[in-house]
Design a protein around this motif. Structure first.
Motif, mmCIF file in Angstrom:
data_model
loop_
_atom_site.group_PDB
_atom_site.id
_atom_site.type_symbol
_atom_site.label_atom_id
_atom_site.label_comp_id
_atom_site.label_asym_id
_atom_site.label_seq_id
_atom_site.Cartn_x
_atom_site.Cartn_y
_atom_site.Cartn_z
ATOM 1 N N SER A 6 -2.065 12.531 -1.668
ATOM 2 C CA SER A 6 -1.134 11.405 -1.778
ATOM 3 C C SER A 6 0.061 11.776 -2.650
ATOM 4 N N ARG A 54 1.555 8.059 -13.085
ATOM 5 C CA ARG A 54 1.331 6.853 -12.290
ATOM 6 C C ARG A 54 2.538 5.930 -12.352
ATOM 7 N N PHE A 58 4.524 4.291 -9.220
ATOM 8 C CA PHE A 58 4.809 2.857 -9.135
ATOM 9 C C PHE A 58 6.294 2.617 -8.893
ATOM 10 N N GLY A 61 7.580 3.204 -5.410
ATOM 11 C CA GLY A 61 7.382 2.071 -4.514
ATOM 12 C C GLY A 61 8.391 0.961 -4.741
ATOM 13 N N ILE A 96 7.000 3.603 0.350
ATOM 14 C CA ILE A 96 6.250 2.427 -0.101
ATOM 15 C C ILE A 96 4.771 2.571 0.253
ATOM 16 N N VAL A 97 4.491 3.009 1.472
ATOM 17 C CA VAL A 97 3.097 3.190 1.896
ATOM 18 C C VAL A 97 2.432 4.299 1.088
ATOM 19 N N ALA A 99 3.184 5.413 -1.901
ATOM 20 C CA ALA A 99 2.998 5.008 -3.295
ATOM 21 C C ALA A 99 1.868 3.994 -3.432
ATOM 22 N N SER A 100 1.654 3.184 -2.409
ATOM 23 C CA SER A 100 0.639 2.134 -2.447
ATOM 24 C C SER A 100 -0.721 2.591 -1.932
ATOM 25 N N TRP A 101 -0.766 3.699 -1.225
ATOM 26 C CA TRP A 101 -1.996 4.120 -0.542
ATOM 27 C C TRP A 101 -3.206 4.265 -1.459
ATOM 28 N N GLY A 103 -4.024 2.762 -4.246
ATOM 29 C CA GLY A 103 -4.512 1.441 -4.625
ATOM 30 C C GLY A 103 -5.102 0.688 -3.454
ATOM 31 N N LEU A 104 -4.453 0.791 -2.300
ATOM 32 C CA LEU A 104 -4.972 0.115 -1.107
ATOM 33 C C LEU A 104 -6.314 0.692 -0.679
#
Length: 118
Positions: A6, A54, A58, A61, A96-97, A99-101, A103-104
């Protein structure tokens, strides 16, 4: 901490975005200023992401939301820069995806395969 895959994917997307901005503004008479405003932020975020920050992930994103809006506005307003603007929109969505992956996947991943437990 972001998984190595990631982190590398996000860093690569930020680098491609910086290159897109460098190509987009290559004929601008204020090229250095354009690079400072558009290409420098993704490069700084890329450096932070590669160092494992981190906070940088953040903010990548968060900035991605701004890049998305910028690309939509320019693509809507100017036919001359529409290709660059649409590329910016696509890269912003990918950032965005990416950076969020982590956590998702921690929140919605299958139990027993590295997902978070409640």
């Amino acid at each position: 901490m972001m998984a190595p895959r990631s982190r590398w994917a996000l860093a690569a997307l930020l680098a491609v975005l910086a290159l897109l901005f460098a190509a987009w503004f290559r004929d601008d008479p204020r090229y250095l200023q354009a690079l400072a405003v558009f290409a420098l932020p993704p490069l700084l975020l890329m450096a932070g992401v590669l160092l494992g920050s981190r906070v940088a992930a953040f903010w990548s994103g968060v900035f991605g939301l701004g890049w998305f809006c910028h690309g939509v506005m320019v693509g809507w307003e100017r036919a001359a820069g529409r290709g660059y603007a649409l590329a910016e929109v696509a890269l912003a969505l990918a950032i965005i995806v990416a950076a969020s992956w982590p956590g998702l996947s921690a929140r919605f991943g299958r139990r027993g395969q590295g997902g978070a437990t409640d």
